[in-house]
Design a protein around this motif. Structure first.
Motif, PDB file in Angstrom:
ATOM      1  N   MET A 289      -0.583  -7.631  -6.278  1.00  0.00           N
ATOM      2  CA  MET A 289      -1.202  -8.063  -5.024  1.00  0.00           C
ATOM      3  C   MET A 289      -2.374  -9.002  -5.289  1.00  0.00           C
ATOM      4  SD  MET A 289      -1.268  -4.511  -2.810  1.00  0.00           S
ATOM      5  CE  MET A 289      -1.919  -5.265  -1.308  1.00  0.00           C
ATOM      6  N   LYS A 290      -3.185  -8.670  -6.277  1.00  0.00           N
ATOM      7  CA  LYS A 290      -4.371  -9.483  -6.574  1.00  0.00           C
ATOM      8  C   LYS A 290      -3.984 -10.862  -7.105  1.00  0.00           C
ATOM      9  CE  LYS A 290      -8.262  -7.865  -7.682  1.00  0.00           C
ATOM     10  NZ  LYS A 290      -9.450  -7.371  -8.390  1.00  0.00           N
ATOM     11  N   LEU A 291      -2.883 -10.909  -7.851  1.00  0.00           N
ATOM     12  CA  LEU A 291      -2.470 -12.175  -8.465  1.00  0.00           C
ATOM     13  C   LEU A 291      -1.620 -13.029  -7.531  1.00  0.00           C
ATOM     14  CD1 LEU A 291      -1.554 -10.947 -12.069  1.00  0.00           C
ATOM     15  CD2 LEU A 291      -3.472 -12.433 -11.446  1.00  0.00           C
ATOM     16  N   GLU A 292      -0.694 -12.374  -6.829  1.00  0.00           N
ATOM     17  CA  GLU A 292       0.291 -13.108  -6.036  1.00  0.00           C
ATOM     18  C   GLU A 292       0.039 -13.033  -4.533  1.00  0.00           C
ATOM     19  OE1 GLU A 292       2.479 -14.905  -7.557  1.00  0.00           O
ATOM     20  OE2 GLU A 292       2.076 -14.163  -9.579  1.00  0.00           O
ATOM     21  N   GLY A 293      -0.763 -12.060  -4.081  1.00  0.00           N
ATOM     22  CA  GLY A 293      -0.987 -11.872  -2.657  1.00  0.00           C
ATOM     23  C   GLY A 293       0.109 -11.007  -2.046  1.00  0.00           C
ATOM     24  N   PRO A 294      -0.113 -10.474  -0.861  1.00  0.00           N
ATOM     25  CA  PRO A 294      -1.356 -10.538  -0.099  1.00  0.00           C
ATOM     26  C   PRO A 294      -2.463  -9.733  -0.779  1.00  0.00           C
ATOM     27  CG  PRO A 294       0.158  -8.997   0.951  1.00  0.00           C
ATOM     28  CD  PRO A 294       0.915  -9.650  -0.167  1.00  0.00           C
ATOM     29  N   ALA A 295      -3.693 -10.250  -0.738  1.00  0.00           N
ATOM     30  CA  ALA A 295      -4.809  -9.603  -1.431  1.00  0.00           C
ATOM     31  C   ALA A 295      -5.102  -8.236  -0.819  1.00  0.00           C
ATOM     32  CB  ALA A 295      -6.043 -10.483  -1.345  1.00  0.00           C
ATOM     33  N   PRO A 296      -5.436  -7.245  -1.660  1.00  0.00           N
ATOM     34  CA  PRO A 296      -5.773  -5.914  -1.138  1.00  0.00           C
ATOM     35  C   PRO A 296      -6.951  -5.990  -0.166  1.00  0.00           C
ATOM     36  CG  PRO A 296      -5.583  -5.881  -3.543  1.00  0.00           C
ATOM     37  CD  PRO A 296      -5.550  -7.320  -3.127  1.00  0.00           C
ATOM     38  N   ASP A 297      -6.877  -5.240   0.926  1.00  0.00           N
ATOM     39  CA  ASP A 297      -7.980  -5.201   1.880  1.00  0.00           C
ATOM     40  C   ASP A 297      -8.737  -3.883   1.736  1.00  0.00           C
ATOM     41  OD1 ASP A 297      -6.250  -3.340   2.963  1.00  0.00           O
ATOM     42  OD2 ASP A 297      -5.908  -4.432   4.836  1.00  0.00           O
ATOM     43  N   PHE A 298      -9.678  -3.650   2.641  1.00  0.00           N
ATOM     44  CA  PHE A 298     -10.506  -2.437   2.558  1.00  0.00           C
ATOM     45  C   PHE A 298      -9.652  -1.171   2.568  1.00  0.00           C
ATOM     46  CE2 PHE A 298     -12.561   1.057   4.852  1.00  0.00           C
ATOM     47  CZ  PHE A 298     -13.638   1.310   4.022  1.00  0.00           C
ATOM     48  N   LYS A 299      -8.642  -1.138   3.437  1.00  0.00           N
ATOM     49  CA  LYS A 299      -7.799   0.065   3.554  1.00  0.00           C
ATOM     50  C   LYS A 299      -7.024   0.328   2.265  1.00  0.00           C
ATOM     51  CE  LYS A 299      -7.206   0.129   8.572  1.00  0.00           C
ATOM     52  NZ  LYS A 299      -6.217   0.083   9.690  1.00  0.00           N
ATOM     53  N   THR A 300      -6.540  -0.742   1.641  1.00  0.00           N
ATOM     54  CA  THR A 300      -5.791  -0.587   0.382  1.00  0.00           C
ATOM     55  C   THR A 300      -6.701  -0.024  -0.710  1.00  0.00           C
ATOM     56  OG1 THR A 300      -4.441  -2.499   0.981  1.00  0.00           O
ATOM     57  CG2 THR A 300      -4.319  -1.752  -1.295  1.00  0.00           C
ATOM     58  N   TYR A 301      -7.886  -0.621  -0.844  1.00  0.00           N
ATOM     59  CA  TYR A 301      -8.842  -0.127  -1.843  1.00  0.00           C
ATOM     60  C   TYR A 301      -9.191   1.342  -1.588  1.00  0.00           C
ATOM     61  CZ  TYR A 301     -10.024  -4.536  -4.223  1.00  0.00           C
ATOM     62  OH  TYR A 301      -9.993  -5.675  -5.004  1.00  0.00           O
ATOM     63  N   SER A 302      -9.483   1.683  -0.343  1.00  0.00           N
ATOM     64  CA  SER A 302      -9.895   3.050   0.000  1.00  0.00           C
ATOM     65  C   SER A 302      -8.794   4.053  -0.319  1.00  0.00           C
ATOM     66  CB  SER A 302     -10.268   3.143   1.482  1.00  0.00           C
ATOM     67  OG  SER A 302     -11.384   2.333   1.771  1.00  0.00           O
ATOM     68  N   MET A 303      -7.559   3.701   0.055  1.00  0.00           N
ATOM     69  CA  MET A 303      -6.427   4.584  -0.218  1.00  0.00           C
ATOM     70  C   MET A 303      -6.231   4.785  -1.717  1.00  0.00           C
ATOM     71  SD  MET A 303      -3.068   4.233  -1.423  1.00  0.00           S
ATOM     72  CE  MET A 303      -2.733   2.502  -1.092  1.00  0.00           C
ATOM     73  N   PHE A 304      -6.294   3.695  -2.496  1.00  0.00           N
ATOM     74  CA  PHE A 304      -6.075   3.776  -3.940  1.00  0.00           C
ATOM     75  C   PHE A 304      -7.195   4.582  -4.608  1.00  0.00           C
ATOM     76  CE2 PHE A 304      -4.800   0.993  -7.857  1.00  0.00           C
ATOM     77  CZ  PHE A 304      -4.078   2.063  -8.366  1.00  0.00           C
ATOM     78  N   ILE A 305      -8.429   4.399  -4.141  1.00  0.00           N
ATOM     79  CA  ILE A 305      -9.560   5.174  -4.675  1.00  0.00           C
ATOM     80  C   ILE A 305      -9.328   6.669  -4.469  1.00  0.00           C
ATOM     81  CG2 ILE A 305     -11.988   5.766  -4.220  1.00  0.00           C
ATOM     82  CD1 ILE A 305     -12.480   2.737  -3.803  1.00  0.00           C
TER      83      ILE A 305
ATOM     84  N   SER B  51       0.832  -1.209   0.000  1.00  0.00           N
ATOM     85  CA  SER B  51       0.000   0.000   0.000  1.00  0.00           C
ATOM     86  C   SER B  51       0.864   1.256   0.000  1.00  0.00           C
ATOM     87  CB  SER B  51      -0.934   0.009   1.220  1.00  0.00           C
ATOM     88  OG  SER B  51      -1.851  -1.060   1.156  1.00  0.00           O
ATOM     89  N   ALA B  52       1.990   1.198   0.725  1.00  0.00           N
ATOM     90  CA  ALA B  52       2.926   2.329   0.742  1.00  0.00           C
ATOM     91  C   ALA B  52       3.515   2.565  -0.645  1.00  0.00           C
ATOM     92  CB  ALA B  52       4.041   2.058   1.748  1.00  0.00           C
ATOM     93  N   LEU B  53       3.804   1.475  -1.359  1.00  0.00           N
ATOM     94  CA  LEU B  53       4.308   1.593  -2.738  1.00  0.00           C
ATOM     95  C   LEU B  53       3.266   2.236  -3.648  1.00  0.00           C
ATOM     96  CD1 LEU B  53       6.141  -1.797  -3.416  1.00  0.00           C
ATOM     97  CD2 LEU B  53       7.190   0.465  -3.325  1.00  0.00           C
ATOM     98  N   ILE B  54       2.020   1.777  -3.538  1.00  0.00           N
ATOM     99  CA  ILE B  54       0.943   2.327  -4.377  1.00  0.00           C
ATOM    100  C   ILE B  54       0.786   3.824  -4.123  1.00  0.00           C
ATOM    101  CG2 ILE B  54      -1.557   2.304  -4.779  1.00  0.00           C
ATOM    102  CD1 ILE B  54      -1.473  -0.728  -4.165  1.00  0.00           C
ATOM    103  N   ARG B  55       0.701   4.197  -2.833  1.00  0.00           N
ATOM    104  CA  ARG B  55       0.549   5.610  -2.486  1.00  0.00           C
ATOM    105  C   ARG B  55       1.746   6.431  -2.972  1.00  0.00           C
ATOM    106  NH1 ARG B  55      -2.367   8.159   1.639  1.00  0.00           N
ATOM    107  NH2 ARG B  55      -2.761   6.186   2.708  1.00  0.00           N
ATOM    108  N   GLY B  56       2.940   5.862  -2.772  1.00  0.00           N
ATOM    109  CA  GLY B  56       4.151   6.574  -3.194  1.00  0.00           C
ATOM    110  C   GLY B  56       4.189   6.808  -4.689  1.00  0.00           C
ATOM    111  N   TYR B  57       3.890   5.772  -5.464  1.00  0.00           N
ATOM    112  CA  TYR B  57       3.857   5.918  -6.923  1.00  0.00           C
ATOM    113  C   TYR B  57       2.801   6.937  -7.357  1.00  0.00           C
ATOM    114  CZ  TYR B  57       7.020   2.007  -8.024  1.00  0.00           C
ATOM    115  OH  TYR B  57       8.130   1.200  -8.177  1.00  0.00           O
ATOM    116  N   MET B  58       1.639   6.900  -6.730  1.00  0.00           N
ATOM    117  CA  MET B  58       0.570   7.841  -7.084  1.00  0.00           C
ATOM    118  C   MET B  58       0.997   9.279  -6.792  1.00  0.00           C
ATOM    119  SD  MET B  58      -1.969   6.340  -8.528  1.00  0.00           S
ATOM    120  CE  MET B  58      -3.067   7.752  -8.509  1.00  0.00           C
ATOM    121  N   ASN B  59       1.663   9.491  -5.662  1.00  0.00           N
ATOM    122  CA  ASN B  59       2.120  10.837  -5.316  1.00  0.00           C
ATOM    123  C   ASN B  59       3.216  11.338  -6.251  1.00  0.00           C
ATOM    124  OD1 ASN B  59       0.326  10.952  -3.185  1.00  0.00           O
ATOM    125  ND2 ASN B  59       1.825  10.364  -1.632  1.00  0.00           N
ATOM    126  N   MET B  60       3.904  10.399  -6.891  1.00  0.00           N
ATOM    127  CA  MET B  60       4.943  10.769  -7.859  1.00  0.00           C
ATOM    128  C   MET B  60       4.383  10.841  -9.274  1.00  0.00           C
ATOM    129  SD  MET B  60       7.746  11.163  -6.087  1.00  0.00           S
ATOM    130  CE  MET B  60       9.035  11.090  -7.315  1.00  0.00           C
TER     131      MET B  60
END
Length: 490
Positions: A409-425, A387-396
């Motif tokens: 994450m969806k293919l290899e795990g760990p599967a995204p949880d509610f917090k990951t989805y919310s942050m990415f949205i 999630s930190a990687l996703i947020r970091g890339y988005m901020n860049m």
């Protein structure tokens, strides 16, 4: 068939399509669960699963039942409840089936359908009227929990009254479910009233009752610090030992509110109750660091004498994270080096903190360097790391890289949880990619993760800002459809 006006056959074909789709979803869910179990097993072997994070799982407050049902019966009822959005159609199919309903089957069925509260609660009401069947404490508790999750508190309370009226045994867990469901939405005033009503009716609160009430009182929504202190002290006096999740939530609340002397007294009481000094102090230090009180945390660390080396191991990641949050990068890196010299390698917590810090400082190369290094050293990234990687890339502005991490994450795990989805949205909408965020709402529903009101609102406003008003209306429709599925609407 449409041209010939064969409406009955069309309905049969549609039902077969839905059943086939359900088979596929169940197979996928089974496969993902196997992957998740294997992933958790691997993490535990590496000593990476943080027990405090495991404690954050929403406890069902339902005692496991013996498997008093046939798996084929469960699948048949699942097909019926997923075959239509119309309860009348579902009821007709239920009345034609030959399944023998047991409380164990009903509990499992309710558990599987908890995201579709409307169908589940209609089924609960229907099965309660069947000859030879009688609801139990466990079935009522599960139905009340589903109502509460859908914020249908009126129906949750009516189930409680019905339960009492029919002479069904009301347990402390029944009360705890109501306290938890009110508390988790910030309705702590009502949760407190339920708690007092419970005691007035002659029920002694259990450890679970105290736990969910304290966590609710310490939450961001509906926070009531003085009441939390009173209930925590009452819990200790009653002889209930709080678990790590309760202690962390409680101490963080006190430190954020500046009630440091009360936090210190609570730590002393934990030591008397059986907590070790390193564990008690480490929880206190973590709470201070999370509240931004780094100096107080470092001062507390210096107070410990003979057990300082043990405490250093407990608080290593917390101190590094606290130093980085305060911008004291050199001290944080020095701490990492000093711990390495004693033979203690950086944990996933430490690596994730470094990744977050360097992305925040716009030093993407260093962040990626630490991510690669942790993998080389056999330290598996967690959901928080990805999630930190996703947020970091988005901020860049690296939207494509963020999607690559998410898809990995969806293919290899760990599967995204509610917090990951919310942050990415949120990140996608801020970047003007609200249409992509809308896709995540759909994916959440497919993965049986319930989007929050804030998730829907963020995408709705984002699409309107981008001039995509028609799509914004579909978001409202999705929200209303989900609401109708989760509440018991007559």
């Amino acid at each position: 068939m449409e041209k010939k006006g064969e409406k009955d056959n069309i309905q049969k074909v549609k039902q077969m399509q839905r059943i086939c789709r359900l088979h596929y979803i169940q197979d996928e869910a089974s496969r993902k669960q196997e992957l998740k179990v294997e992933h958790n097993h691997n993490q535990s072997e590496c000593g990476m699963i943080d027990q405090s994070e495991q404690g954050m799982i929403d406890c069902p407050l339902l005692k496991p039942l013996s498997k008093g049902y046939n798996e084929q019966d469960l699948q048949e009822i699942s097909w019926i409840l997923s075959s239509s959005d119309n309860w009348c159609t579902m009821r007709e199919a239920l009345e034609k089936c030959t399944v023998h309903f047991t409380p164990e089957l009903v509990v499992e069925m309710l558990h599987n359908c908890c995201i579709h509260g409307n169908a589940a609660l209609h089924f609960f009401s229907w099965v309660g009227l069947q000859t030879g069947y009688r609801h139990t404490t466990e079935t009522y508790n599960m139905a009340m929990k589903i109502s509460g999750r859908g914020k249908d508190f009126k129906h949750m309370r009516s189930l409680f009254y019905e339960m009492r009226r029919k002479g069904c045994l009301i347990t402390p867990d029944t009360w705890a479910i109501m306290i938890m469901q009110y508390g988790r939405t910030g309705l702590t005033e009502i949760a407190l009233k339920i708690f007092n009503e419970m005691k007035d009716n002659g029920y002694n609160p259990t450890g679970s009752t105290y736990k969910y009430l304290i966590i609710s009182l310490c939450g961001r929504k509906g926070r009531k610090i003085d009441e939390a202190i009173k209930i925590f002290q009452e819990m200790i006096r009653a002889g209930h030992i709080p678990d790590r999740e309760v202690v962390e939530s409680y101490l963080c609340c006190l430190c954020e509110a500046g009630k440091l002397s009360e936090a210190r007294r609570s730590v002393d009481s934990l030591c008397k109750a059986g907590f070790t000094i390193p564990l008690s102090y480490s929880l206190h230090i973590r709470a201070l660091c999370r509240a931004g009180r780094l100096e107080e945390a470092l001062s507390l660390l210096d107070e410990v004498g003979a057990e300082r080396s043990t405490l250093d191991q407990y608080t290593y990641g917390t101190i590094v994270h606290g130093l980085l949050r305060k911008g004291r990068q050199e001290e944080a890196l020095a701490k990492v080096d000093s711990m390495k010299q004693t033979g203690i390698q950086p944990t996933v917590h430490v690596y994730t903190s470094l990744i977050v810090h360097f992305f925040k400082e716009k030093q993407m190369e260093k962040a990626i360097k630490f991510f690669k290094k942790m993998q080389e050293e056999g330290c598996k990234p967690t959901i928080v790391t990805y999630s930190a990687l996703i947020r970091g890339y988005m901020n860049m502005g690296r939207v494509g890289d963020a999607w690559n991490v998410f898809n990995h994450m969806k293919l290899e795990g760990p599967a995204p949880d509610f917090k990951t989805y919310s942050m990415f949205i949120s990140c996608l909408c801020r970047a003007g990619k609200s249409e992509e965020a809308l896709q995540l709402i759909t994916q959440m529903l497919d993965e049986r993760i319930v989007p929050s009101t804030i998730n829907f609102r963020t995408v709705f406003f984002g699409l309107n800002r981008e001039g995509k008003h028609d799509l914004a209306q579909t978001v409202l429709k999705q929200k209303l459809a989900l609401r109708s599925k989760r509440k018991f609407l007559t």
